[in-house]
Design an enzyme around this catalytic site. Sequence first.
Site, PDB file in Angstrom:
ATOM      1  N   HIS A  36      27.045  21.387 -18.029  1.00 27.44           N
ATOM      2  CA  HIS A  36      28.300  21.064 -17.341  1.00 27.44           C
ATOM      3  C   HIS A  36      28.649  22.167 -16.333  1.00 27.44           C
ATOM      4  O   HIS A  36      29.050  21.892 -15.205  1.00 27.44           O
ATOM      5  CB  HIS A  36      29.461  20.983 -18.342  1.00 27.44           C
ATOM      6  CG  HIS A  36      29.328  19.916 -19.382  1.00 27.44           C
ATOM      7  ND1 HIS A  36      29.110  20.188 -20.711  1.00 27.44           N
ATOM      8  CD2 HIS A  36      29.401  18.565 -19.287  1.00 27.44           C
ATOM      9  CE1 HIS A  36      29.060  19.067 -21.393  1.00 27.44           C
ATOM     10  NE2 HIS A  36      29.228  18.057 -20.574  1.00 27.44           N
ATOM     11  N   GLN A  80      21.334  14.979 -13.834  1.00 35.75           N
ATOM     12  CA  GLN A  80      20.125  14.145 -13.964  1.00 35.75           C
ATOM     13  C   GLN A  80      19.866  13.797 -15.436  1.00 35.75           C
ATOM     14  O   GLN A  80      19.176  12.854 -15.761  1.00 35.75           O
ATOM     15  CB  GLN A  80      18.950  14.940 -13.372  1.00 35.75           C
ATOM     16  CG  GLN A  80      17.556  14.360 -13.609  1.00 35.75           C
ATOM     17  CD  GLN A  80      17.237  13.210 -12.672  1.00 35.75           C
ATOM     18  OE1 GLN A  80      17.948  12.971 -11.706  1.00 35.75           O
ATOM     19  NE2 GLN A  80      16.168  12.485 -12.975  1.00 35.75           N
TER      20      GLN A  80
HETATM   21  P1  AMP Z   1      29.291  14.410 -20.546  1.00 33.39           P
HETATM   22  O1  AMP Z   1      30.319  15.437 -20.887  1.00 33.39           O
HETATM   23  O2  AMP Z   1      28.209  14.289 -21.552  1.00 33.39           O
HETATM   24  O3  AMP Z   1      29.909  13.090 -20.141  1.00 33.39           O
HETATM   25  O4  AMP Z   1      28.562  14.948 -19.238  1.00 33.39           O
HETATM   26  C1  AMP Z   1      29.281  15.245 -18.058  1.00 33.39           C
HETATM   27  C2  AMP Z   1      28.312  15.506 -16.947  1.00 33.39           C
HETATM   28  O5  AMP Z   1      27.475  16.609 -17.267  1.00 33.39           O
HETATM   29  C3  AMP Z   1      27.378  14.307 -16.685  1.00 33.39           C
HETATM   30  O6  AMP Z   1      27.211  14.127 -15.293  1.00 33.39           O
HETATM   31  C4  AMP Z   1      26.099  14.745 -17.343  1.00 33.39           C
HETATM   32  O7  AMP Z   1      24.942  14.168 -16.772  1.00 33.39           O
HETATM   33  C5  AMP Z   1      26.126  16.248 -17.074  1.00 33.39           C
HETATM   34  N1  AMP Z   1      25.245  16.932 -18.034  1.00 33.39           N
HETATM   35  C6  AMP Z   1      25.251  16.813 -19.385  1.00 33.39           C
HETATM   36  N2  AMP Z   1      24.254  17.537 -19.933  1.00 33.39           N
HETATM   37  C7  AMP Z   1      23.607  18.142 -18.897  1.00 33.39           C
HETATM   38  C8  AMP Z   1      22.485  19.022 -18.800  1.00 33.39           C
HETATM   39  N3  AMP Z   1      21.815  19.447 -19.882  1.00 33.39           N
HETATM   40  N4  AMP Z   1      22.105  19.422 -17.576  1.00 33.39           N
HETATM   41  C9  AMP Z   1      22.764  19.006 -16.456  1.00 33.39           C
HETATM   42  N5  AMP Z   1      23.824  18.173 -16.477  1.00 33.39           N
HETATM   43  C10 AMP Z   1      24.247  17.753 -17.677  1.00 33.39           C
END
Ligand code: AMP
Length: 281
Positions: free
Chosen positions: A37, A147
């Site tokens: 994030h 991604q």
């Molecule tokens: P989430 O909190 O899981 O809804 O994720 C929020 C954003 O963070 C989304 O755009 C995810 O794709 C991104 N995200 C989550 N995990 C990763 C990671 N390991 N690397 C890069 N972006 C991430």
Amino acid sequence: MRIIKKIAPLRKALEGPRRKGKAIGFVPTMGALHEGHLSLVRRARRENDVCVVSIFVNPIQFDPREDLKRYPRDLKKDSRLLAGLCDVLFVPDTFQMYPPGFSVFVEVKGLSDVLCGASRKGHFAGVTTVMAKLLNIVAPDRIYFGQKDVQQAAIIQKMISDLNFPVEVSVLPIVREKDGLAMSSRNIHLSPEERREAVVLFQALKSAERMVGAGVRDAARIKSALSDFISRPASARVEYIEIVDRANLVPLKTIEKDVLLLLAVRIGKTRLIDNTVLKVK
Ligand code: AMP
């Protein structure tokens, strides 16, 4: 960093900068923040005058409800991580986002029914609905996704294009732990043994990259080898292994150009996803 819980003050806070022509960058999240994030937040900060992050565990994208209850939440720690990195942290509650009588859903047909959408019915309609709302509330110039959730990013990009949201989208690389496991808020549910075994997803992606590098072009052969490989650890159950066209996520039989390999695997009770681009030299 200002923490704002309601829609009206959030809009008011962004009114001034917008009138002065300042660029607004936005990172929507569900919290339990990690380096993945934060990589998006840092980029949003670098490329814009104002950086907005939202934390909202969106109930309408969860099924079963158990998963929603289990989703990790730690606003204190998240605020500490974001302090100094973003200007506005938007943390609406469910009542703000879905007041009684809320009845509009935004759905991207086709792309939402395959891969993760096949086993998580209604999941992506929940994602696109909340994203349409957040885009209308924050009205950013740029929005940032990972991604890691490549299908989600593709679906949101289709919604943005089909519904003419005036926003530029960036999709940034997957941030990984030292052993290769993709960072995810859900990783904290893994027991120590499951955590060790979870690296099988990353290792599978790497072995597929090696197969393609060595000239294998038959998607079924790669998927079958990966299925055997991933099934070795006791805790792992494959949900899907797919090789698809990067533009439309349609499954491919033969690898003729750069393609996307996606995995969804249960490690114990925790569902993990990962992906890579298989490059044809
Ligand atoms: P989430 O909190 O899981 O809804 O994720 C929020 C954003 O963070 C989304 O755009 C995810 O794709 C991104 N995200 C989550 N995990 C990763 C990671 N390991 N690397 C890069 N972006 C991430």
